[in-house]
Write an enzyme that holds these catalytic residues in place. Structure first.
Site, PDB file in Angstrom:
ATOM      1  N   TYR A  22       0.859  -1.007   0.155  1.00  0.00           N
ATOM      2  CA  TYR A  22       0.033  -0.174  -0.009  1.00  0.00           C
ATOM      3  C   TYR A  22       0.839   1.276   0.006  1.00  0.00           C
ATOM      4  CZ  TYR A  22      -0.733  -0.225   5.315  1.00  0.00           C
ATOM      5  OH  TYR A  22      -0.576  -0.364   6.497  1.00  0.00           O
ATOM      6  N   GLU A  23       0.172   2.390  -0.427  1.00  0.00           N
ATOM      7  CA  GLU A  23       0.957   3.683  -0.703  1.00  0.00           C
ATOM      8  C   GLU A  23       1.973   3.426  -1.510  1.00  0.00           C
ATOM      9  OE1 GLU A  23      -0.451   5.941   0.575  1.00  0.00           O
ATOM     10  OE2 GLU A  23      -1.839   5.060   2.037  1.00  0.00           O
ATOM     11  N   GLY A  24       1.569   2.648  -2.605  1.00  0.00           N
ATOM     12  CA  GLY A  24       2.715   2.460  -3.868  1.00  0.00           C
ATOM     13  C   GLY A  24       3.351   1.275  -3.427  1.00  0.00           C
TER      14      GLY A  24
END
Lengths: 596, 596
Positions: free
Chosen positions: A441-443
């Site tokens: 998550y978050e890239g």
């Protein structure tokens, strides 16, 4: 059950001895951030996380969040709300926020030890307050004055929490594909319609309102990522005077069943003409999103750090207690039926791997945070600008390396337990499952790697790298003849030189073959991370030697640094060889032949 | 939900084209193991595992095994028993067992593709029949004739299953510490008393009897591992004529709650004066245990292989279907809203890593199994002996590498799914959780590494390594000028030379400092595994070129081999550097300073 003790000793070493952050805070005008105040904050954060949060970690995993289909409500695990109330009462939600908004006005840097401890104590719980910071940053930088007045104070005070609503079922990384629509209403608001998924803390029972920051497209949006706008869409309506109104037309449609962070609510959010307000300019939502993302990425990096530290503590305890086999060189504890695991070289290899990556990461994280403070508060605009460039460069490294090392470290720690590591009651497997989300998550790690080599290196002609290497060179110049440090300086200088050369080589190749950037990206990111840690380990030894800390502490820093240089830094050889091999080894096989 | 298609094409390539196993079987006197028979077995195994086992994989994870406290019974997940009945009806439990015992008398090698498919389809289910093989081997080699008559046939026929009862709460690796006692009874049997933990398939509802092979100590046992004896202890008593009697005094006390393999029953087994019979000589149980362990270790290696293949198939499918972002060199599918993931270099890096490690592992596993056949059936005693030495050397490599690569491969495959990989419904996270046990049981990776460098290398003056390197050299000599192969021969020869040199270096250092063996062990094992795979990849390219397979297949082998040499084999540089750095970087830090 795993235990947790906040690593205050090493946090203070990193903050005060290595980074001299207290002096820096004073220079930046944080007059009230005295050593006494900082120490009190650290002590209180340790107490709260050890006593309140840590015991709820296994509870959250076992109970998970519960979703009620009829109401769309989400119930958090037992104890989560009481802990959140205490967190709010303690003023932790506003630790680094402006006093004008009810915050405590401490440097951003102080959020790092706090969040490390929160994540180590209870990662799933930590996700509830986490994204409020991103929402605050986005609204502060891009919101209108009335939005500041209406939203910021309750978010800072922890009466409300925030979310980032980016992902949709068919698009995560590629937000240009998103379908959520925003129709202008007569009153200047917008009606938001669409489905967002993977919304962390999208619905829960901890606070009275939830502020969603939603990416959507206006009717006249150009196609692709340039047509995205940002909206603030509260669960309960908020008018322009900040008054709370009725329920907005949005609803949690489900929560995900996940590998870990079961105490964290990962929500499907359905917006059905929900009232929202534009944040910033139309079609400029991507810019606002990056504001949120950078904050969130550094925050997720700290999740890897926190889990690593908790994993280490428990593996170390087990390795000292568990008696199994004799040392190869003969019994070390002949009066016991067997020697403890920690006599065995391969167990030490695992422990030292975790220790060296974790303590090194702590400096990586704290350093990045000090740069955020410098970028905001330094008197000299040039210094502010340089700090901003450098922290932009370091953010993908910090996020990706700390999270991948979190996965690796929880792996090793579980392995130290042997078969017992696989059993739920010991708690080690929860740490490993929880860690697994952080590289996604978050890239994802791959996205961080592209960000580093593309936007942060190729697009800036290596501006961030040059700043970092200048620091490394300055350190090497100062310490190359210093007894006890020189042994690290020579290999560090070699790696710094190689790092620059590899960068030039990739950028040159990429001018002809764009895939060279993507093909080198992953190995370039980890190469960068390992060299950065080599720098922090050399500086740690130097700082320990210069301090009045006990000899055992200095020994531990020196021997861990030696371990790191001997057994971890050689990973750069593998990464250098892989990236030098070029794109063809990745691109030659036609997609249809992958299962020929 | 993940899907599974048995990789028959690559299995046949490995068996027939690379290893020429069919010719070897004929030479070893397996007259009925004709190509037609082998192909029919592979086709049937594929059908059974794809249709019957694979759909039960998620069911087993969701339901888990259930333990009834009052009865001590364990209920397997829905469908497990019906599948086991079909497995037994198909004659799969006795595929490689002697026809005298009701087996099909096929070569041991054929157990490898069968078990790869079973593990890929349903690892947790596969654990129920798995240890019967170990029990059969131990009883065959060490049991008395009446024990053969009483136990082997029902085990081969799948009417009963077997277990290995080694671990106790306070000892796993260090079995010399075990406390389970065996008291002689008047009738020549023994009363077994003690608690065993982590007993795979210790109790379940699939068959009418369970045959426990239990390590215990006789009253006159010398201390330590030299005082261990092996006993056969059935759930329902069996007299010397093979008649089934009443319930024995043993009971499942609990089942473990685990990170994965939830469909597999991991039992606490309490023996309370249970009737058992000595297997082999008193105090010689360790030897019998190694018979079981070697079989089981190769079997667990196949668990890593099976999971890797299933992970690959699903990641590949997703990478082709999921549209996200454009290729760096411009849109590849301009008519679609975005390009599929597989155009992106870093996604290819992950896929090719899995593919190269998995197909390489398949050869490692099959080769080891052919050596078991040779060691048993070759006419020449010298050839039998050499095969035995070589397979002993390769067993810890196969077990540890295949399982660690299983963890790595399921990691990459999950990562290809982005956030969706973390969600239970996609099934990728189950593969990762299931894989995590394989580096722990049947000897952790660290124990395999010690076995390789100690018993299998130092203690034999590198006999196994020499045999393997002789094969590599012969291959290099044959192919060094062959177009299309030569590019692999030079680096392979370099690595073979370096492998021998590193081995000498470690063994020399270890004569003075015993810890050097342990300190190098992990890196030595992986160094060995990567060079072994380099050999199998070079041979794969040679075999593909010599075959009449389609060009796309030949391309896939060649490009995957190039990827392996360019991007995976450089891992040896890191391992070489780490092991050459010596023991001091691991041993210098005092145990008490690990948290100074």
């Amino acid at each position: 059950m795993t235990t947790y003790h906040a690593p205050l000793n090493d946090i203070r070493f990193a903050l005060y001895d290595v980074l001299r952050a207290d002096e820096m805070f004073s220079r930046l005008g944080y007059e009230h951030a005295t050593r006494d105040v900082l120490d009190a904050v650290l002590d209180e954060a340790a107490r709260f996380t050890e006593v309140v949060l840590a015991p709820l970690n296994a509870v959250g995993d076992r109970h998970g969040c519960r979703y009620d289909k009829d109401s769309g409500d989400v119930t958090t695990p037992p104890g989560f709300k009481a802990a959140f109330d205490r967190f709010v009462e303690g003023g932790w939600t506003g630790l680094t926020a402006s006093p004008d908004l009810g915050g405590q006005g401490l440097p951003h840097t102080m959020g790092v030890p706090l969040n490390e401890m929160v994540n180590a104590a209870n990662l799933a719980w930590g996700n509830f307050p986490l994204l409020s910071h991103s929402a605050i940053d986005a609204l502060t930088q891009h919101g209108e004055p009335w939005q500041h007045d209406a939203f910021l104070k309750p978010l800072v005070e922890g009466r409300w929490t925030g979310t980032m609503c980016l992902t949709e079922p068919h698009c995560g990384t590629d937000l240009g594909l998103l379908r959520t629509r925003a129709e202008p209403a007569d009153d200047g608001s917008y009606a938001i319609t669409g489905t967002k998924i993977f919304i962390t803390a999208g619905e829960h029972d901890l606070v009275e309102n939830i502020v969603h920051l939603v990416l959507a497209k206006l009717p006249d949006a150009p196609p692709g990522p340039k047509g995205i706008s940002l909206f603030v869409v509260p669960k309960f309506k908020v008018d322009r005077d900040g008054n709370l109104g009725g329920r907005n037309a949005l609803r949690c449609g489900a929560i995900e069943h996940k590998m870990g962070i079961k105490g964290s609510a990962t929500c499907v959010m359905n917006f059905d003409g929900a009232q929202g307000y534009l944040v910033g300019q139309p079609h400029r939502g991507l810019q606002a999103m990056f504001t949120m993302m950078n904050t969130a990425r550094l925050g997720v990096g700290l999740q890897g750090l926190g889990l690593s530290d908790r994993a280490y503590q428990n593996a170390l305890r087990y390795a000292r207690e568990r008696l199994q086999s004799r040392a190869l060189s003969g019994a070390k504890f002949p009066d016991k039926p067997a020697d403890p695991l920690i006599v065995h070289p391969d167990v030490r290899r695992m422990l030292l791997t975790i220790k060296s990556l974790t303590e090194g990461s702590r400096l990586l994280a704290l350093h990045a945070a000090t740069l955020v403070d410098v970028a905001e508060h330094a008197a000299d605009p040039g210094e502010r600008e340089r700090a901003d460039v450098l922290v932009s460069f370091l953010t993908p490294i910090a996020k990706a390396c700390q999270t991948e090392w979190g996965v690796e470290n929880t792996y090793h720690a579980l392995q130290c337990f042997g078969g017992h590591g696989y059993i739920a009651e010991h708690g080690m497997e929860q740490l490993a499952r929880d860690a697994r989300i952080t590289t996604l998550y978050e890239g994802t790690t791959g996205i961080q790697a592209l960000d580093l080599i593309g936007r942060k290196t190729a697009a800036t002609q290596g501006a961030g790298l040059k700043l970092f290497l200048a620091e490394v060179e300055a350190f090497c110049d100062e310490y190359e003849h210093r007894a006890g440090i020189a042994e690290f300086v020579a290999p560090l200088r070699d790696k710094a030189t190689e790092w620059a050369a590899l960068t030039r080589s990739i950028l040159t190749r990429a001018t002809d073959v764009p895939e060279e950037l993507g093909a080198a990206s992953y190995d370039y990111l980890f190469y960068s991370g390992y060299v950065a840690l080599a720098y922090w380990w050399a500086r740690s030894v130097a700082a320990a030697e210069a301090s009045d800390r006990p000899e055992a502490f200095k020994d531990a820093k020196r021997e861990t640094a030696r371990f790191y240089y001997a057994r971890i830094l050689p990973r750069t050889r593998m990464h250098a060889a892989a990236m030098e091999s070029g794109a063809s080894s990745l691109m030659a096989l036609p997609a249809e032949a992958f299962d020929a």
